[in-house]
Structure formats: C-alpha cells, structure tokens
Design an enzyme around this catalytic site. Sequence first.
Site, PDB file in Angstrom:
ATOM      1  CG  ASN A 181      30.549 -11.752  41.615  1.00  0.00           C
ATOM      2  OD1 ASN A 181      31.114 -10.664  41.782  1.00  0.00           O
ATOM      3  ND2 ASN A 181      29.531 -12.123  42.374  1.00  0.00           N
ATOM      4  CG  LEU A 194      26.668  -7.628  34.191  1.00  0.00           C
ATOM      5  CD1 LEU A 194      27.889  -8.544  34.106  1.00  0.00           C
ATOM      6  CD2 LEU A 194      26.867  -6.368  33.358  1.00  0.00           C
ATOM      7  CD  GLU A 201      35.960 -10.415  49.133  1.00  0.00           C
ATOM      8  OE1 GLU A 201      36.046  -9.674  48.147  1.00  0.00           O
ATOM      9  OE2 GLU A 201      35.077 -10.269  50.004  1.00  0.00           O
ATOM     10  CG  HIS A 259      28.746 -13.425  47.097  1.00  0.00           C
ATOM     11  ND1 HIS A 259      27.976 -12.302  46.847  1.00  0.00           N
ATOM     12  CD2 HIS A 259      28.205 -14.027  48.173  1.00  0.00           C
ATOM     13  CE1 HIS A 259      27.010 -12.251  47.746  1.00  0.00           C
ATOM     14  NE2 HIS A 259      27.120 -13.283  48.567  1.00  0.00           N
ATOM     15  CB  SER A 307      40.232  -3.392  48.099  1.00  0.00           C
ATOM     16  OG  SER A 307      39.326  -4.419  48.373  1.00  0.00           O
TER      17      SER A 307
END
Length: 194
Positions: free
Chosen positions: A112, A98, A179, A114, A21
């Site tokens: 990123n 990674l 987010e 979170h 999403s």
Amino acid sequence: MVKLTGTKKIKIAIFISGNGSNMKNLIRFSKKKNSPIKVDFVLSSNKKAGGLKYLKKTKIYFQIFDFRQKSKDEKKILKILKKREIFLICLGGFMKILSGSFIDRFNGKILNIHPSLLPKYKGLNTHERVILNKEKYSGCTVHIVNSKLDAGKIILQKKVKITKKDNVKSLSKKILKQEHLLYPKALKKLLTKP
Ligand code: GAR
C-alpha cells in the site's frame, strides 16, 4: 519476497477507488525495460473512479467490485487472482479495508502507499490533520499490508517539507508527486536483485 533476475516480470494487480494516478504511474513504469512488474489486472471499488477512464484506453483487464457484499466479493476476487496467477497486489488509493482472511491468503504480498510518514497519521484525512497540527514535515510511505490499518512493515518512505504557505491541496499535490517516484522504487527494491 522473490527477487527477479534477467528480464522476467511478475504479474501484479492494482486496486483503486479514485483518481488512479498511482495506478497510471505504475502502468507506465511497468512498460519500462528495467521494470520488474507487468500489470495484469486492475480492480476498482468504485464504478465512477477517475482511473477507469484511463484504463479503458489500455488493454488491461479490469473489474469493478463495490465490496457491499465483502466476503462474496473477496472470494470472487481471490479466484480471479489465482486464475491470472497474480503474485503481488498494489493498493493505490484503495479505500476499502480488506478482510484478515483475504490478507492472510496473500500473505506479505499486498503493498500500500499511504500519504504520511507512517506510523504517524494512519487512516483518513491525513493532510488535513498534518496541517492542523502545524507539522513541519510529512511525506509518503510504501508498506506491506497486514491486518492492522496502515501498520505493516515499511519498505520505503520519502519526507516532504511543509512550508507556511502550504494548504491541504498544495501538500497533497507535493506528496502525490513523491508517491509516483516512491512506489516504483519500492517495487524495484522488493523484487530485483541489487
Ligand atoms: C494517494 O495520495 C494515496 O497515498 C492515498 O490516496 C491517494 C490516491 O491517489 N491513499 C490513501 O489515503 C490510503 N489510505 P490516486 O488515486 O491518484 O493514486
């Protein structure tokens, strides 16, 4: 980080593992006139990722790497990123770690999102732990990825109030909504001149 002027957009890659999403939201954002990004490549670590369904309806180039042979996969990925002149990687629900050398090669240019107010609740099962600890607030964080898990420089955070009625599902829904506002905002903050 470079700051863009005018209408130039920078090429980004999005790495996903699940529903995607955040990916879908960033693709939509990229199409806006005042957006600083162009989504040029999507990587999924999971061939069954929900996000791929949406992606197949777009013309965006994508590849699946399962990371079972991590160092081989990362080498191939770096080649793709170089060839396609990707400037920034956005992780969106990407559940693989990674390697340090990969992160070094993209120094400071991996973001990123979170689902917690970092540095609290790094790692997995964030909402479960937050509810269990009877926290009054949680939220989401966009940060730069470094070699330590969920520990890089914070770009933006959004706080979300937890009510007594909240459970893992309702909290994750509430936070995901935030987010989707936060990631584009963080990209604008990083990439555009005020
Ligand atoms: C999002 O809540 C994101 O913050 C989280 O996974 C979800 C992915 O949703 N990421 C992490 O937990 C990373 N450690 P999406 O696939 O619908 O974007």
